[in-house]
Design a protein around this motif. Structure first.
Motif, PDB file in Angstrom:
ATOM      1  N   ARG B 519      30.708  29.568  51.193  1.00 35.23           N
ATOM      2  CA  ARG B 519      32.100  29.983  51.041  1.00 35.23           C
ATOM      3  C   ARG B 519      32.230  31.433  51.518  1.00 35.23           C
ATOM      4  O   ARG B 519      31.299  32.230  51.368  1.00 35.23           O
ATOM      5  CB  ARG B 519      32.537  29.898  49.577  1.00 35.23           C
ATOM      6  N   ILE B 520      33.381  31.734  52.071  1.00 38.56           N
ATOM      7  CA  ILE B 520      33.711  33.110  52.440  1.00 38.56           C
ATOM      8  C   ILE B 520      34.942  33.523  51.636  1.00 38.56           C
ATOM      9  O   ILE B 520      35.916  32.759  51.542  1.00 38.56           O
ATOM     10  CB  ILE B 520      33.987  33.239  53.951  1.00 38.56           C
ATOM     11  N   THR B 521      34.871  34.701  51.061  1.00 35.31           N
ATOM     12  CA  THR B 521      35.966  35.215  50.237  1.00 35.31           C
ATOM     13  C   THR B 521      36.531  36.480  50.865  1.00 35.31           C
ATOM     14  O   THR B 521      35.778  37.398  51.227  1.00 35.31           O
ATOM     15  CB  THR B 521      35.463  35.519  48.813  1.00 35.31           C
ATOM     16  N   VAL B 522      37.832  36.507  51.028  1.00 35.81           N
ATOM     17  CA  VAL B 522      38.531  37.678  51.555  1.00 35.81           C
ATOM     18  C   VAL B 522      39.370  38.274  50.431  1.00 35.81           C
ATOM     19  O   VAL B 522      40.127  37.550  49.765  1.00 35.81           O
ATOM     20  CB  VAL B 522      39.425  37.314  52.756  1.00 35.81           C
ATOM     21  N   THR B 523      39.241  39.571  50.218  1.00 35.18           N
ATOM     22  CA  THR B 523      39.953  40.257  49.145  1.00 35.18           C
ATOM     23  C   THR B 523      40.824  41.370  49.720  1.00 35.18           C
ATOM     24  O   THR B 523      40.371  42.127  50.589  1.00 35.18           O
ATOM     25  CB  THR B 523      38.956  40.861  48.137  1.00 35.18           C
ATOM     26  N   ASN B 524      42.044  41.428  49.254  1.00 32.53           N
ATOM     27  CA  ASN B 524      42.963  42.492  49.658  1.00 32.53           C
ATOM     28  C   ASN B 524      42.566  43.778  48.937  1.00 32.53           C
ATOM     29  O   ASN B 524      42.740  43.908  47.731  1.00 32.53           O
ATOM     30  CB  ASN B 524      44.402  42.097  49.310  1.00 32.53           C
ATOM     31  N   THR B 525      42.051  44.723  49.685  1.00 27.30           N
ATOM     32  CA  THR B 525      41.641  46.005  49.100  1.00 27.30           C
ATOM     33  C   THR B 525      42.593  47.123  49.481  1.00 27.30           C
ATOM     34  O   THR B 525      42.293  48.305  49.288  1.00 27.30           O
ATOM     35  CB  THR B 525      40.223  46.377  49.582  1.00 27.30           C
ATOM     36  N   SER B 526      43.752  46.764  50.012  1.00 25.45           N
ATOM     37  CA  SER B 526      44.619  47.777  50.622  1.00 25.45           C
ATOM     38  C   SER B 526      45.491  48.531  49.624  1.00 25.45           C
ATOM     39  O   SER B 526      45.979  49.600  49.928  1.00 25.45           O
ATOM     40  CB  SER B 526      45.525  47.117  51.662  1.00 25.45           C
ATOM     41  N   GLY B 527      45.730  47.939  48.472  1.00 25.61           N
ATOM     42  CA  GLY B 527      46.656  48.581  47.550  1.00 25.61           C
ATOM     43  C   GLY B 527      48.094  48.195  47.777  1.00 25.61           C
ATOM     44  O   GLY B 527      48.990  48.596  47.022  1.00 25.61           O
ATOM     45  N   THR B 528      48.354  47.436  48.839  1.00 27.69           N
ATOM     46  CA  THR B 528      49.706  46.915  49.075  1.00 27.69           C
ATOM     47  C   THR B 528      49.606  45.413  49.320  1.00 27.69           C
ATOM     48  O   THR B 528      48.544  44.899  49.665  1.00 27.69           O
ATOM     49  CB  THR B 528      50.360  47.582  50.301  1.00 27.69           C
ATOM     50  N   THR B 529      50.723  44.748  49.152  1.00 27.82           N
ATOM     51  CA  THR B 529      50.730  43.302  49.363  1.00 27.82           C
ATOM     52  C   THR B 529      50.677  42.989  50.854  1.00 27.82           C
ATOM     53  O   THR B 529      51.433  43.576  51.644  1.00 27.82           O
ATOM     54  CB  THR B 529      51.992  42.684  48.738  1.00 27.82           C
ATOM     55  N   LEU B 530      49.807  42.082  51.217  1.00 28.79           N
ATOM     56  CA  LEU B 530      49.707  41.640  52.606  1.00 28.79           C
ATOM     57  C   LEU B 530      50.554  40.383  52.761  1.00 28.79           C
ATOM     58  O   LEU B 530      50.499  39.489  51.902  1.00 28.79           O
ATOM     59  CB  LEU B 530      48.250  41.337  52.971  1.00 28.79           C
ATOM     60  N   THR B 531      51.299  40.311  53.831  1.00 28.08           N
ATOM     61  CA  THR B 531      52.162  39.148  54.021  1.00 28.08           C
ATOM     62  C   THR B 531      51.993  38.585  55.419  1.00 28.08           C
ATOM     63  O   THR B 531      51.553  39.285  56.345  1.00 28.08           O
ATOM     64  CB  THR B 531      53.646  39.514  53.816  1.00 28.08           C
TER      65      THR B 531
END
Lengths: 228, 602
Positions: B519-531
């Motif tokens: 499995r590959i997991t991608v996590t939003n580390t940006s501090g803002t919502t990605l759309t």
């Protein structure tokens, strides 16, 4: 029930750990099949981890041309097998005539479990599979008809481990360690976590709970019965 | 003889057949239709005198049906080649049987008339990228005179486009002929007016260009050729007439999208030699072109400009270069510009780096493993353009310290004349892979093209650059490269690796599927919502040779990708996990560079 699963999911065990494994093979007694164990990293950015198969016992018979070993694996069943995740494919495969039961312990240790570096981007995964043919192509005693594994244990990036059990005939439970693993003596906190995970597993067994597939299905066609 | 109209009909028919084969066998594959026509003197082909050996002169010569044979086949490496019969009353039907990549064939064509014996000198040879026809008539068996012998070859080859529907493709090729040969080549895809053609005749080598061709919904295109090779009158049997088509397909993969530095590698299909490919394409070698399409003022890049730079490209005060709407609507210009390039960039000898119209020195692509020794603002760099005759390197880290992507230091602000460029400004570029023509050293039409922007406001070698052959100076600024199109197809925006983290599980081996699974997991580390307006895509770039992603949704930029299902936004800290299944025949480590895109690939 969902609350219980969530509790167990966050009660993952960090640090070296041993799991006791028992498999009820009575439904395929006498079948000439095969067993496969492999313990592999993901990408090269994987922290070092070791795994041992201990105390392999069965009323079945190890036989055939193998064991066939690939990668960094030493030992021979029923004696201890040692896997190191420093090559991409570490596999032990052996022909086996099933009796009524198989039991063994899986001990995981090494830096990836005892001192996660926070830098690695890939974990390691142990997989155990049983087959009803000597060539290892027909999985048995598993609901994982796609990949054929009876259970897997993931070594996560935080040093915790996650069990995915695909076999109604297989029990995988954290062991109460009576002797320290080669990686060192587990810290008290780890023992507490181990104990809580054991309680979780036991409760899950008692309630025969299965998590909703849409929320915890890891691979298509594979159901998950517990997680520690 | 088939005329253009006939040719079009055959072409359209075969296009449908080949798509069927594509569905059955996967891509890429190659298929051919070979029509060998032996016709009477009223229609071309083998011209025989108005004389029938048995029955006396024909009024209209020998009819086509009597002396035609048609074969349709797919060629495989295991020898699935039909035999060409001769003297057939009606063309036999050959069905598609198997189509495999790396096909090649060698067919003897027993061109015959009733007046001539067959000749093994008539040979058709071909491969995925070349096809040739060689004809030599046998001497007449009787004393009457033949006027000429013509063989007509119709040939088709179906390719999967490297980019999808809506992309454009240039298809350069060369013809090499001896004797009298003519060629009419076309390419088409399944959209309206998606058809281009070129033709040539006569001996010697000539370079031709097909395109730009727009790719239709199928994502495939077909190259078709009608070749006619002629032998001289048997009364003057010269050497065999032959003509060879050399197509020039190149693979280009872009790397490091979302970082400060963009890289590209051009390779020859099937791990071929750059040098051999260039020769067969009629080029001295390959090179890159880069065109600056957007450059905002101020910046601190200065052209030597010993002549050739349009004044509109010079920012006010003579500091910086402008292009595009962000740069006072100045026209695009080559990078490096004519007239000596840039002041910050010289050869190690101190000579001006004046490579216009190429990005690297004209013949750098022919010099295997030979570094181009340069100085970037006095910092030495050795760029090896041709790596092992297997890959042609492109690299650029464009930088403009005046872009307000992030804070601009007072020192940099002073260098920028006390002001930054407009908020939101980017540098914009078009990159092309081209051939260096053997004839005059000029660039061929683009073999591959892409566009990208950069808003990086740090430095390279301590300065602003357009041609940036060094890595970015650590900590000197922020921003990154964004690829915006490949071969004319828009690319969704990348989410840079500074805004997401990607991790994976271990990869367990399955003896059932013979794959490594995890499995590959991608996590939003940006501090803002990605759309995303559609879905997120995870591309696995730089997989090791031989490793394939079995459960890929398709390919983008020659790399497999997975679509993240069901979500169009990711809150800060949110993760998504996808299953991956790799085929890894060598059992080696599975490594990759993840790229995360906010949108669908076309």
């Amino acid at each position: 029930m969902k609350f219980l699963w969530l509790f167990c999911a966050v009660s993952v065990v960090a640090g070296p750990i041993t799991y006791d494994v028992t498999v009820n093979t009575s439904s395929i007694t006498g079948t000439m099949g095969s067993l496969d164990f492999n313990f592999n990293p993901g990408t090269p950015a994987t922290q070092l981890a070791d795994l041992q198969i201990l105390n392999f016992t069965s009323d079945g018979t190890l036989a055939g041309d193998c064991p066939c070993i690939t990668g960094d694996v030493t030992g021979q069943l029923p004696s201890t097998l040692t896997f190191v995740n420093d090559t991409a494919f570490n596999d032990y495969f052996d022909q086996f005539t099933y009796g009524t039961t198989i039991s063994f312990a899986v001990s995981l240790y090494g830096p990836a479990l005892s001192s996660p570096d926070g830098m690695s981007t890939s974990g390691s995964t142990f997989a155990f599979s049983m087959f009803s043919d000597p060539a290892g192509t027909m999985p048995v005693l598993t609901t994982d008809t796609t990949f054929g594994t009876a259970f897997t244990i993931d070594v996560n990036l935080d040093g915790s481990t996650t069990v995915t059990d695909n076999s109604a005939q297989t029990n995988v439970t954290p062991a109460m360690m009576s002797s320290p693993p080669p990686g060192g003596v587990p810290e008290p906190g780890n023992l507490i976590l181990s104990g809580s995970a054991l309680v979780c597993l036991s409760l899950l067994r008692i309630f025969k709970w299965r998590p909703p597939l849409h929320s915890f299905r890891i691979r298509s066609g594979r159901s998950t019965r517990g997680s520690v | 003889m088939l005329n253009r109209h006939h040719f079009g009909i055959v072409f359209c028919t075969l296009l449908a057949i080949c798509r069927l084969a594509s569905a059955q066998n996967g891509e890429p594959f190659f298929s051919y239709q070979i029509n060998l026509l032996v016709e009477g003197d009223d229609g071309g082909g083998i011209n025989v005198p108005a004389l029938d050996y048995t029955h006396g002169p024909h009024q209209n010569g020998i009819t086509e049906g009597q002396y035609s044979s048609t074969a349709t086949d797919c060629y495989s490496t295991n020898g699935d080649i039909t035999t060409f019969p001769s003297y057939v009353a009606a063309p036999p039907a050959y069905n598609l049987t198997a189509c495999n990549a790396a096909s090649s064939f060698n067919v003897n064509l027993p061109l015959m008339t009733q007046l001539l014996g067959g000749s093994s000198a008539n040979i058709l040879t071909g491969s995925a990228t070349t096809i040739s026809l060689s004809v030599k008539p046998s001497p007449p068996s009787s004393s009457f005179a033949l006027t000429a012998v013509n063989a007509v070859l119709n040939y088709e080859q179906v390719f999967a486009a490297q980019a999808g529907s809506g992309s454009t493709l240039n298809l350069p090729f060369s013809t090499v002929g001896t004797g009298n040969g003519t060629v009419y080549v076309s390419a088409a895809s399944d959209c309206a007016n998606c058809y281009v053609s070129a033709g040539n005749s006569g001996p010697s080598q000539q370079n031709l260009q097909l395109g730009p061709l727009t790719i239709g919904p199928s994502g495939t295109y077909t190259i078709a050729a009608e070749l006619t090779a002629s032998a001289e009158s048997p009364g003057n049997l010269g050497p065999a007439s032959s003509i060879t088509l050399n197509f020039c397909p190149m693979n280009v993969t872009l790397f490091s999208n979302g970082t400060e530095t963009l890289r590209a590698y051009a390779t020859v299909p099937a791990n071929g030699s750059l040098k051999a490919a260039a020769t067969s394409c009629g080029y001295q070698g390959f090179n890159w072109q880069q065109i600056v399409t957007a450059g905002a003022c101020p910046d601190t890049v200065v052209a030597v400009n010993s002549g050739g730079v349009v004044s509109a490209n010079l920012c006010p005060g003579g500091v910086g270069m402008a292009a595009g709407p962000e740069g006072r609507n100045a026209p695009s210009f080559n990078d490096p510009p004519p007239g000596g390039g840039y002041t910050y960039l010289t050869y190690a000898t101190g000579a001006p780096y004046d490579t216009n119209p190429y990005y690297f020195p004209m013949l750098a692509g022919t010099q295997v493993d030979t570094p181009v020794a340069l100085l970037v603002n006095g910092h030495p760099v050795n760029a090896i353009v041709n790596q092992a005759d297997a890959a042609l390197l492109f690299v650029d880290t464009p930088a403009n310290i005046c872009l307000p992507t992030g804070p601009v230091s007072p020192a940099n602000l002073a260098k920028c004349g006390g002001q930054t460029a407009a908020v939101g400004s980017n540098m914009g570029f078009t990159g092309n892979l081209v051939g260096v023509k053997t004839s005059d050293g000029s660039p061929s039409p683009p073999l591959f093209t892409w566009t990208y922007t950069s808003n990086y406001n740090g430095t390279v070698g301590g300065t602003s650059v357009f041609s940036g052959f060094l890595p970015p100076d650590p900590g000197s600024g922020v921003g990154y490269v964004t690829i915006t199109s490949i071969n004319g197809v828009p690319v969704p925006p990348i989410i840079p690796p500074t805004q997401v983290s990607t991790t994976s599980s271990g990869f367990a081996y399955s003896r059932v599927t013979k794959t490594f699974d995890g499995r590959i997991t991608v996590t939003n580390t940006s501090g803002t919502t990605l759309t995303t307006p559609t879905s997120f895509q995870l591309v696995l770039n730089s997989l090791p040779s031989g490793v394939t992603l079995v459960n890929s949704m398709g390919t983008f930029n020659n790399c497999p990708y997975l679509t993240i299902p069901s979500i169009t936004s990711m809150a800060p800290g949110q993760s998504v996990t996808v299953a991956v299944q790799f085929s890894n025949p060598s059992d080696g480590f599975i490594s990759f560079t993840p790229e995360f895109y906010a949108g669908s690939f076309q």
